[in-house]
Scaffold this motif. Sequence first.
Motif, PDB file in Angstrom:
ATOM      1  N   HIS A   1      -4.412  -0.663   2.628  1.00 42.35           N
ATOM      2  CA  HIS A   1      -3.982  -2.062   2.728  1.00 42.35           C
ATOM      3  C   HIS A   1      -5.112  -2.996   2.281  1.00 42.35           C
ATOM      4  CE1 HIS A   1      -0.184  -1.791   5.351  1.00 42.35           C
ATOM      5  NE2 HIS A   1      -0.463  -0.570   4.953  1.00 42.35           N
TER       6      HIS A   1
ATOM      7  N   ALA B   1       0.807  -1.215   0.000  1.00 44.62           N
ATOM      8  CA  ALA B   1       0.000   0.000   0.000  1.00 44.62           C
ATOM      9  C   ALA B   1       0.844   1.270   0.000  1.00 44.62           C
ATOM     10  CB  ALA B   1      -0.929  -0.002   1.218  1.00 44.62           C
ATOM     11  N   HIS B   2       1.871   1.319   0.840  1.00 40.61           N
ATOM     12  CA  HIS B   2       2.666   2.536   1.046  1.00 40.61           C
ATOM     13  C   HIS B   2       4.152   2.203   1.014  1.00 40.61           C
ATOM     14  CE1 HIS B   2      -0.971   2.835   3.768  1.00 40.61           C
ATOM     15  NE2 HIS B   2      -1.199   3.843   2.933  1.00 40.61           N
TER      16      HIS B   2
ATOM     17  N   TYR C   1      -4.128  -4.735   9.172  1.00 37.55           N
ATOM     18  CA  TYR C   1      -4.599  -3.995  10.357  1.00 37.55           C
ATOM     19  C   TYR C   1      -5.712  -2.995  10.043  1.00 37.55           C
ATOM     20  CZ  TYR C   1      -1.786   0.158   9.030  1.00 37.55           C
ATOM     21  OH  TYR C   1      -1.264   1.279   8.407  1.00 37.55           O
TER      22      TYR C   1
ATOM     23  N   ASP D   1       7.231   1.738   2.749  1.00 40.79           N
ATOM     24  CA  ASP D   1       7.641   1.261   4.081  1.00 40.79           C
ATOM     25  C   ASP D   1       7.045  -0.112   4.364  1.00 40.79           C
ATOM     26  OD1 ASP D   1       5.555   3.346   6.381  1.00 40.79           O
ATOM     27  OD2 ASP D   1       5.008   1.656   5.101  1.00 40.79           O
ATOM     28  N   ASP D   2       5.837  -0.370   3.866  1.00 45.38           N
ATOM     29  CA  ASP D   2       5.221  -1.669   4.161  1.00 45.38           C
ATOM     30  C   ASP D   2       6.075  -2.837   3.672  1.00 45.38           C
ATOM     31  OD1 ASP D   2       2.249   0.015   3.321  1.00 45.38           O
ATOM     32  OD2 ASP D   2       2.714  -0.745   5.333  1.00 45.38           O
TER      33      ASP D   2
END
Length: 304
Positions: free
Chosen positions: A147, A14-15, A142, A17-18
Amino acid sequence: MTELPGRRLLLVHAHPDDESINNGATMARYAAEGAQVTLVTCTLGERGEVIPPELAHLTGEALGSHRRTELAAAMDALGVHDFRSLGGSGRHQDSGMMGLPDNDDPRCFWQADLDEAAAELVGVIREVRPQVLVTYDPDGGYGHPDHIQAHRVAMRAADLAAEPDFRPDLGTAWTITKIYWNRVPRSVAEEAFARLKDVLDELPFPASAAVDDVPGVVDDTLITTEIDGTAHAAAKAAAMRAHATQIEVVEPWFALSNQLAQPIFLVEYYELVRGERGERGGAASGAPEADLFAGISGTSEVSA
Ligand SMILES: CC(=O)N[C@H]1[C@@H](O[C@@H]2[C@H](O)[C@H](O)[C@@H](O)[C@H](O)[C@H]2O)O[C@H](CO)[C@@H](O)[C@@H]1O
Ligand SMILES: [Zn+2]
């Protein structure tokens, strides 16, 4: 058609860092072994919080551009050379945490049309022709909207890419053999947090996260695959550090902007949700797979 590497792994996140948090050791390991590792990131994280005070001025598209440079540095640390934004850089914006008005921004990924976004990924799938896809579970680990949407788009694109009648202009149909969701076995998380509790007062983080704050924590029985990335600990830590707006690393721990300490996992865990398990020690062993490509003919490391 140019000769493709024997083993080809696609990860959808999604972003920026994930990928390093969830799969940094896996990505470094397969890249080091000569597999083609392709990362598709669905947003540039334009609505993220920023940890370093000297970067606090970064917001919106400026933050997104900066996080893309962080992503490039993280990929360099992992030895991954193929990393892309879904639909092109900035096509889908960060939707913000679930429930915020940001979720209603028409430019955000949460508002994207599922089949249109999936078609953007079909083009990548039919080009790369991965045998293995890694993404999130239906809750996105989460419950973050980006996500959840990344899960939906990845699973939908895997189905559409395999249909010869779907958008032949996007390339020849391709069926992904195995699909995995990111997971963490509860017993492993609990043991790591017990160790963290013993050292927390030595760390620069005011508090610890909880086991259930870790995305994808499930009962141990759901884990089908363990990828030991211990040998790539330094690469994973360096990749996480590269995402400096989002992550603080004090090995073997880290914290996001919420300042809640949590463990860096060097064995990364997965649940196989599509395809057949390649059993370590034979079908009767019941032992978890030790390789995402296990059981896929023509992808043994030797043939890579
Ligand atoms: C790991 C991850 O998915 N990070 C997302 C998340 O960031 C969190 C969010 O800002 C939350 O408010 C903080 O408490 C937490 O510490 C952050 O990790 O959501 C952001 C906005 O959508 C996203 O940019 C970031 O990558
Ligand atoms: Zn994320």
